[in-house]
Design a protein around this motif. Structure first.
Motif, PDB file in Angstrom:
ATOM      1  N   ILE A  21       0.929  -1.101   0.029  1.00 33.56           N
ATOM      2  CA  ILE A  21      -0.047   0.150   0.010  1.00 33.56           C
ATOM      3  C   ILE A  21       0.830   1.085  -0.055  1.00 33.56           C
ATOM      4  O   ILE A  21       1.741   1.383   0.696  1.00 33.56           O
ATOM      5  N   VAL A  22       0.754   2.113  -0.903  1.00 35.15           N
ATOM      6  CA  VAL A  22       1.263   3.325  -1.126  1.00 35.15           C
ATOM      7  C   VAL A  22       0.305   4.573  -0.917  1.00 35.15           C
ATOM      8  O   VAL A  22      -0.408   4.735  -1.392  1.00 35.15           O
ATOM      9  N   ALA A  23       0.843   5.151   0.371  1.00 29.26           N
ATOM     10  CA  ALA A  23      -0.076   6.365   0.649  1.00 29.26           C
ATOM     11  C   ALA A  23       0.624   7.599   0.779  1.00 29.26           C
ATOM     12  O   ALA A  23       1.395   7.982   1.370  1.00 29.26           O
ATOM     13  N   ASN A  24       0.482   8.221  -0.362  1.00 27.28           N
ATOM     14  CA  ASN A  24       1.179   9.811  -0.413  1.00 27.28           C
ATOM     15  C   ASN A  24      -0.055  10.772   0.051  1.00 27.28           C
ATOM     16  O   ASN A  24      -0.626  11.186  -1.247  1.00 27.28           O
ATOM     17  N   ILE A  25      -0.126  11.061   1.127  1.00 21.14           N
ATOM     18  CA  ILE A  25      -1.311  12.144   1.375  1.00 21.14           C
ATOM     19  C   ILE A  25      -0.686  13.095   2.432  1.00 21.14           C
ATOM     20  O   ILE A  25      -0.057  14.062   1.813  1.00 21.14           O
ATOM     21  N   LEU A  26      -1.367  13.346   3.610  1.00 17.24           N
ATOM     22  CA  LEU A  26      -0.496  14.113   4.474  1.00 17.24           C
ATOM     23  C   LEU A  26      -0.435  13.349   5.918  1.00 17.24           C
ATOM     24  O   LEU A  26      -1.118  12.471   6.121  1.00 17.24           O
ATOM     25  N   GLY A  48       3.180  -7.764   4.643  1.00 18.23           N
ATOM     26  CA  GLY A  48       3.148  -6.835   3.668  1.00 18.23           C
ATOM     27  C   GLY A  48       3.780  -5.566   3.856  1.00 18.23           C
ATOM     28  O   GLY A  48       4.402  -5.419   4.881  1.00 18.23           O
ATOM     29  N   THR A  49       4.117  -4.518   2.922  1.00 17.55           N
ATOM     30  CA  THR A  49       4.697  -3.544   3.060  1.00 17.55           C
ATOM     31  C   THR A  49       4.017  -2.083   2.777  1.00 17.55           C
ATOM     32  O   THR A  49       2.922  -2.198   2.097  1.00 17.55           O
ATOM     33  N   VAL A  50       4.292  -1.165   3.448  1.00 17.64           N
ATOM     34  CA  VAL A  50       3.551   0.134   3.475  1.00 17.64           C
ATOM     35  C   VAL A  50       4.525   1.411   3.100  1.00 17.64           C
ATOM     36  O   VAL A  50       5.680   1.424   3.795  1.00 17.64           O
ATOM     37  N   VAL A  51       4.215   2.064   2.085  1.00 19.29           N
ATOM     38  CA  VAL A  51       5.103   3.286   2.025  1.00 19.29           C
ATOM     39  C   VAL A  51       4.056   4.528   2.058  1.00 19.29           C
ATOM     40  O   VAL A  51       3.031   4.589   1.916  1.00 19.29           O
ATOM     41  N   LEU A  52       4.812   5.388   2.902  1.00 23.68           N
ATOM     42  CA  LEU A  52       3.860   6.440   3.654  1.00 23.68           C
ATOM     43  C   LEU A  52       4.627   7.951   3.062  1.00 23.68           C
ATOM     44  O   LEU A  52       5.911   7.918   3.237  1.00 23.68           O
ATOM     45  N   SER A  53       3.901   8.833   2.533  1.00 25.64           N
ATOM     46  CA  SER A  53       4.539   9.823   2.135  1.00 25.64           C
ATOM     47  C   SER A  53       3.430  11.360   2.221  1.00 25.64           C
ATOM     48  O   SER A  53       2.411  10.837   2.647  1.00 25.64           O
ATOM     49  N   LEU A  70       4.507  13.736   4.466  1.00 24.05           N
ATOM     50  CA  LEU A  70       4.965  14.442   5.716  1.00 24.05           C
ATOM     51  C   LEU A  70       6.316  15.089   5.611  1.00 24.05           C
ATOM     52  O   LEU A  70       7.135  14.675   5.168  1.00 24.05           O
ATOM     53  N   LEU A  71       6.222  16.134   6.331  1.00 19.65           N
ATOM     54  CA  LEU A  71       7.403  16.726   6.621  1.00 19.65           C
ATOM     55  C   LEU A  71       8.456  16.084   7.545  1.00 19.65           C
ATOM     56  O   LEU A  71       7.891  14.951   8.225  1.00 19.65           O
ATOM     57  N   VAL A  72       9.759  16.239   7.559  1.00 21.55           N
ATOM     58  CA  VAL A  72      10.493  15.609   8.318  1.00 21.55           C
ATOM     59  C   VAL A  72      10.205  15.669  10.043  1.00 21.55           C
ATOM     60  O   VAL A  72      10.245  14.755  10.565  1.00 21.55           O
ATOM     61  N   GLU A  73       9.690  16.979  10.522  1.00 24.64           N
ATOM     62  CA  GLU A  73       9.202  16.949  11.656  1.00 24.64           C
ATOM     63  C   GLU A  73       8.075  16.191  12.278  1.00 24.64           C
ATOM     64  O   GLU A  73       7.703  16.142  13.374  1.00 24.64           O
ATOM     65  N   GLN A  74       7.441  15.741  11.102  1.00 23.30           N
ATOM     66  CA  GLN A  74       6.100  14.890  11.446  1.00 23.30           C
ATOM     67  C   GLN A  74       6.476  13.569  11.527  1.00 23.30           C
ATOM     68  O   GLN A  74       5.269  12.740  11.680  1.00 23.30           O
ATOM     69  N   GLU A  75       7.503  12.935  11.269  1.00 21.18           N
ATOM     70  CA  GLU A  75       7.772  11.569  11.077  1.00 21.18           C
ATOM     71  C   GLU A  75       7.286  10.916  12.374  1.00 21.18           C
ATOM     72  O   GLU A  75       6.927   9.855  12.348  1.00 21.18           O
ATOM     73  N   VAL A 103      13.358  13.978   0.497  1.00 21.42           N
ATOM     74  CA  VAL A 103      13.811  15.011  -0.586  1.00 21.42           C
ATOM     75  C   VAL A 103      12.908  16.325  -0.418  1.00 21.42           C
ATOM     76  O   VAL A 103      11.780  16.314  -0.011  1.00 21.42           O
ATOM     77  N   ASP A 104      13.638  17.019  -0.291  1.00 24.87           N
ATOM     78  CA  ASP A 104      13.285  18.682  -0.254  1.00 24.87           C
ATOM     79  C   ASP A 104      12.664  18.690   0.860  1.00 24.87           C
ATOM     80  O   ASP A 104      11.466  19.491   1.069  1.00 24.87           O
ATOM     81  N   GLY A 105      12.866  18.282   2.060  1.00 21.67           N
ATOM     82  CA  GLY A 105      12.193  18.485   3.503  1.00 21.67           C
ATOM     83  C   GLY A 105      11.016  17.660   3.618  1.00 21.67           C
ATOM     84  O   GLY A 105      10.486  17.489   4.629  1.00 21.67           O
ATOM     85  N   TRP A 106      10.734  16.860   2.657  1.00 23.74           N
ATOM     86  CA  TRP A 106       9.600  15.760   2.697  1.00 23.74           C
ATOM     87  C   TRP A 106      10.172  14.326   2.887  1.00 23.74           C
ATOM     88  O   TRP A 106      11.078  13.989   2.437  1.00 23.74           O
ATOM     89  N   ARG A 107       9.284  13.436   3.851  1.00 19.28           N
ATOM     90  CA  ARG A 107       9.975  12.423   4.365  1.00 19.28           C
ATOM     91  C   ARG A 107       9.075  11.151   3.764  1.00 19.28           C
ATOM     92  O   ARG A 107       7.671  11.412   3.716  1.00 19.28           O
TER      93      ARG A 107
END
Length: 291
Positions: A226-231, A250-255, A257-262, A282-286
């Protein structure tokens, strides 16, 4: 006026001393007003954009007031329709193709790559998000390539936007079936069209869904990926549903979010027994890969 002409522009040449007054007179009902020199510093062109055809008597009355108040003679106003333009598409046509790992992403205005080692993806965004230029989308593309060794038969692109990530998964796993969901019907339509032009329409299933709340996103046996590129905040709220729809191992990819929200996001998924395997920045996004 044709159906493609919904805006109208009123323009008039005026002496510099009357510019402010003319802008004020036209600006009350206009969407926007602009000024620029019209042949020299003493004469300016004032243009106002209206959402409908303005009444000529109304415009003339406003300009007469400005002329009387400033003591200046104004030019003859012009009123012309302005055809609608797809500003998103026009701006994208000025952007060059991008490369994210082995993925070569371009619009229909650019030629496909001729390099045999690159994976060609044709993506016209239209009103949807996802051309690979944003740090979160770029990070997801990198994550998909990192996971290329995994045997994936069924995957979900959650918050698909243009469907770029779903398309990328079809190229990495040629036998996989990909569900692509988004809350925005325009995004789902864009995904469907992009799947068609990339000749993978039979392997991408675009659906309108609010997260994982709809039965349309359910699949007996779940998804291996599951790849979830939301907020960040929506990801935290979806953590239990994402775990529920994931196969064992299974595997999850999350994106998105900013570095400080990890830490916030990882905490929510740790409660679902999903743990960090790798992070990409990448550019401050995790982007996070969880197993």
């Amino acid at each position: 006026m044709s159906e493609q002409q919904s805006l109208w522009c009123v323009g008039v040449s005026v002496p510099a001393a009357a510019v402010d007054l003319v802008e004020d007179m036209l600006g009350d009902d206009a969407l926007a007003v602009s000024r620029f020199e019209d042949g020299g510093p003493d004469i300016w062109r004032v243009e106002a954009l209206f959402p409908h055809a303005p009444l000529s008597d109304h415009i003339e009355a406003r300009l007469a007031l400005a002329s009387a108040a400033s003591g200046c003679t104004l030019g003859t106003p012009t009123v012309i329709p302005v055809a609608q333009r797809d500003w998103v598409r026009e701006s994208q046509e000025n952007l060059p193709p991008i490369r994210a790992g082995r993925f070569y992403i371009h619009g229909s205005h650019d030629p496909a790559t001729t390099c045999a080692n690159l994976i060609d993806l044709l993506v016209d965004a239209g009103p949807a998000f996802g051309t690979g230029r944003h740090g979160s989308t770029y990070g997801c593309l990198q994550a998909i390539e990192i996971l290329r060794w995994k045997p994936i038969r069924h995957a979900l692109d959650l918050g698909c936007g243009t469907g770029l990530l779903a398309l990328a998964m079809t190229k990495i796993w040629p036998a996989a079936q990909i569900a692509a969901s988004d809350i925005d019907p325009d995004a789902v339509r864009t995904t469907r069209e992009n799947a068609r032009v990339n000749r993978v329409a039979g392997r991408v299933r675009p659906v309108v869904s609010d997260g994982l709340a709809r039965r349309r996103t359910e699949r007996t046996g779940g998804y291996q990926l599951i790849v979830a590129n939301i907020l960040a905040r929506p990801l935290v709220g979806m953590a239990p549903d994402i775990k529920k729809h994931l196969t064992p191992g299974g595997t999850v990819v999350l994106s998105g979010l900013l570095v400080e929200q990890e830490a916030l996001v990882l905490s929510a998924f740790r409660m679902q027994s999903l743990y960090l395997d790798r992070r990409i920045t990448v550019d401050g996004w995790r982007t996070l890969i969880l197993r």
